[in-house]
Design a protein around this motif. Structure first.
Motif, PDB file in Angstrom:
ATOM      1  N   VAL A 124      60.934  47.987  31.394  1.00 15.80           N
ATOM      2  CA  VAL A 124      61.439  49.051  30.779  1.00 15.80           C
ATOM      3  C   VAL A 124      60.104  49.923  29.922  1.00 15.80           C
ATOM      4  N   GLY A 125      59.354  48.715  29.025  1.00 16.86           N
ATOM      5  CA  GLY A 125      58.338  48.837  28.329  1.00 16.86           C
ATOM      6  C   GLY A 125      59.082  49.102  26.897  1.00 16.86           C
ATOM      7  N   LEU A 126      60.256  48.152  27.083  1.00 18.24           N
ATOM      8  CA  LEU A 126      60.795  48.058  25.415  1.00 18.24           C
ATOM      9  C   LEU A 126      59.639  47.442  24.818  1.00 18.24           C
ATOM     10  N   ASN A 127      59.298  47.901  23.340  1.00 16.36           N
ATOM     11  CA  ASN A 127      58.763  47.472  21.779  1.00 16.36           C
ATOM     12  C   ASN A 127      59.923  47.188  21.256  1.00 16.36           C
ATOM     13  N   ASN A 128      58.830  46.904  20.029  1.00 15.58           N
ATOM     14  CA  ASN A 128      59.012  46.268  18.646  1.00 15.58           C
ATOM     15  C   ASN A 128      60.475  47.315  18.659  1.00 15.58           C
TER      16      ASN A 128
END
Length: 223
Positions: A124-128
């Motif tokens: 789902v495009g999670l980032n830091n």
């Protein structure tokens, strides 16, 4: 309804059904809607008549952050029946995806009416930033017991190192992490140290980490 073609007109019809149906417990669909179509369905999910317990939605790249935020607002702020939420992406690697708001979504899990027990977040495009927000939320949430994190290649090695250093209060009983190219020996060793002091987690699935070496797995096995 997974795989069925759906447009905004069909979404309006489906939303009308959700407004009057008090028996449907599970729905799984993969529509290609605009924001207006999504908002129509989400508005129905906010109504007290809706008794869904399990919802699965495939998030395509065109499902922007404001749509995701609208979904979580509908489910977490007003819905107290949903126990399982599965959000899946299209599996495409999008390094420059704008996903900051998806971190803000997890703050909604703080709401006391939230009954969510199972959360799937695949590609789902999670980032830091967003995954650290998720880490802080699950440390304080007493109901969430199962978390699935598949893909999400925008999270860097440092992001995983920080995420896998769970704080006290971690209450998850099942954790699945897989198909990730940025988890390496360092990140896995941080997770090993956490697991040696955790008495809550009962079920762990780790799969397909190409950058974890034999030495990394050997060290991890000491738990």
């Amino acid at each position: 309804l997974d795989g069925m073609p759906m447009n905004n007109e069909v979404a309006t019809i489906l939303a009308g059904g959700l407004l009057v149906n008090a028996t449907l417990k599970e729905i799984d669909f993969n529509p290609g809607l605009t924001k207006n179509g999504w908002d129509t369905i989400f508005a129905a999910l906010k109504r007290s008549m809706c008794t869904l317990e399990k919802l699965s939605i495939c998030i395509h790249r065109r499902m922007h952050d404001d749509v995701s935020l609208s979904l979580l607002n509908a489910l977490m702020l007003d819905n107290c029946t949903l126990k399982s939420l599965r959000l899946g992406g299209d599996g495409e690697y999008v390094p420059n995806a704008t996903v900051t708001n998806r971190g803000a979504l997890f703050q909604l899990l703080h709401n006391p009416v939230c009954a969510l027990e199972i959360l799937h977040l695949g590609d789902v495009g999670l980032n830091n930033d967003s995954i650290m927000c998720l880490r802080d939320v699950i440390a304080k949430n007493s109901r969430l017991r199962e978390l699935h994190l598949i893909g999400n290649h925008n999270v860097t090695t440092d992001g995983w190192v920080n995420f896998l250093t769970f704080p006290q209060g971690f209450k998850l009983e099942k954790l699945i992490i897989g198909y990730n190219f940025t988890i390496n020996d360092e990140a896995l060793d941080v997770f090993r140290i956490f697991l040696m002091n955790n008495r809550r987690l009962k079920d762990l699935l780790l799969g397909h980490f190409p950058n974890v070496t034999t030495a990394g797995w050997t060290a991890f096995s000491t738990i």
